[in-house]
Design a protein around this motif. Structure first.
Motif: not given
Length: 454
Positions: A212-221, A225-239
């Motif tokens: 999963r892509l880390p969120l710590r030390r990441m720019p707020k902007e 996007l990183l949360q959306a990518v992690n969510g997509a990976i979660d759904r891909l792993a579940q599928g």
């Protein structure tokens, strides 16, 4: 051909560079204006000071005669200036009572209100800057007018510019370079978490979906996007997990009916229609077994292999299990070994890889030829067929699931065997290589990297 987009880091640095250059140009223009205003102000003060010096050294005799006795240095400046410095002393009515060489009239008209003024005049085609000031000498009113030629004005500009450069002008380009260097380093440092996240994202694959892509030390902007990518990976792993469960469940459900069907067909051996059905059942059983192997490899634990495995023994076992089918189709195995060939690994998985590789070779080698299995090199097993070989443009695809060469898409098979081989070797930290065999055919080499006990 589409050109690749420049990196975000370079875009930021180039924009800061452009902004810095623009500000430098604007700052330079403002500095030039300030410099010019300073020069003009210094010139005006110099003219007013010269007028005060002339008045200070003027004296009025008892008969009203006015004389100007300048100090030798100041007198030499006026005499040696070749007309660059001029002055004239006028009485209240504007008559010349004293003047420098070559001056016989007022330099500019007097102000009726007796107000000091600065002026420009043209003399012999050159512009002079001057000051006209009312003065009181011996209780009488006079006017003092002084002027400087353009050469003195240029000397003043050059002197001031030299002073600025000597005292700090050299630091300006150094400051700009230092600022750009610090800006580039700051941008690189600020983007480092994004670079690390992109490198981490590049390692995500169907066999590595726990990343999963880390969120710590990441720019707020970029956090959304990183949360959306992690969510997509979660759904891909579940599928993928659901697909794996379906594959395993379907294979398990099919294995028992196929075994029952084959047992029933064995009861009718000798009937003309049985051999063809047995071939079809064997093919279906093989596909089901491959699906079970795929599911087991996907769900199995990934870690350092623990068992001491003899590749030569497993190769002989796989060849023996396939020998009856090979003989029925006019093919055979040639196994070469020189004693134990041990590696660290999972015996069942390695056996599955060897069997699938040999089955693939049987499918491609023509009748009347042998599949050559060489286990003489430590940690390596080579399987050679005498078929058409694997074209270079297809070698990147042969280990993909369900991929089949265009020339064999009408023949039986599901395209799973070589993908199982590649997955087993990946799990063991090894690799599969494809080589062209001398005289035609293909050589698949299983190369293990772990030694026994590693």
């Amino acid at each position: 051909m589409t050109r690749p987009a420049p990196s975000l880091q370079w875009q930021l640095i180039s924009r800061v560079l452009a902004l810095t250059l623009a500000l430098t140009v604007l700052g330079s223009a403002a500095l030039v204006l300030l410099f010019q205003n300073t020069v003009d102000s210094l010139r005006d003060r110099s003219l007013q000071g010269q007028a005060a010096d002339i008045a200070h050294h003027a004296a009025v005799a008892a008969d009203g005669t006015v004389t100007v006795r300048l100090p030798p240095a100041l007198e030499d400046s006026y005499r040696g200036s070749r007309g660059e410095f001029i002055y004239v002393l006028l009485d209240a009515d504007g008559r010349v009572v004293a003047a420098s060489d070559g001056v016989s009239a007022p330099l500019v008209a007097l102000s009726p209100a007796r107000e000091a003024r600065l002026f420009q005049m043209t003399k012999q085609g050159r512009i002079f800057y001057g000051a006209s000031q009312p003065m009181s000498i011996g209780r009488r009113n006079y006017w003092v007018q002084v002027a400087q030629g353009p050469s003195h004005h240029n000397v003043l500009e050059d002197s001031l510019l030299t002073a600025i450069v000597n005292q700090g002008g050299w630091a300006i380009p150094l400051f700009v370079l230092l600022f750009l260097g610090l800006t580039a380093q700051t941008i690189r440092s600020g983007l480092k978490p994004l670079v690390q996240a992109s490198e981490l994202a590049a390692r995500i694959s169907p066999t590595n979906l726990e990343v999963r892509l880390p969120l710590r030390r990441m720019p707020k902007e970029v956090i959304p996007l990183l949360q959306a990518v992690n969510g997509a990976i979660d759904r891909l792993a579940q599928g993928l997990r659901e697909q794996q469960r379906f594959t395993a469940d379907a294979a398990h459900e099919l294995r028992t009916p196929l075994a029952v069907l084959r047992a029933n067909l064995d009861r009718y051996r000798g009937q003309p229609w049985v051999p063809g059905l047995l071939v079809d059942v064997d093919r279906m059983t093989r596909v089901v077994q491959q699906l079970l192997d795929v599911a087991r490899l996907e769900e199995g634990a990934v870690g350092a292999p623990q068992s001491d495995v003899d590749l030569a023994d497993l190769a002989a076992e796989a060849a023996a299990s396939l020998a009856p089918a090979a003989i029925e189709t006019g093919r055979s195995f040639d196994l070469r070994e020189q004693g134990p060939n041990r590696v660290a690994g999972y015996p069942h998985d390695i056996y599955s890889a060897l069997r699938n590789l040999m089955e693939n070779a049987l499918d491609h080698t023509p009748a009347g030829t042998m599949v050559e299995v060489d286990a003489t090199v430590p940690g390596i097993v080579r399987v050679r067929d005498h078929g058409p070989g694997v074209p270079a443009d297809q070698r990147a695809h042969v280990f993909s699931r369900f991929w089949r060469a265009p020339a064999r898409r009408t023949l039986p098979g599901a395209g799973l065997g070589l993908s199982i081989v590649a997955e087993v070797m990946r799990r063991h930290g090894g690799r599969v290589e494809i080589e062209d065999a001398p005289g035609g055919g293909a050589v698949f080499a299983l190369i293990f990297s772990h030694e026994p006990g590693a």
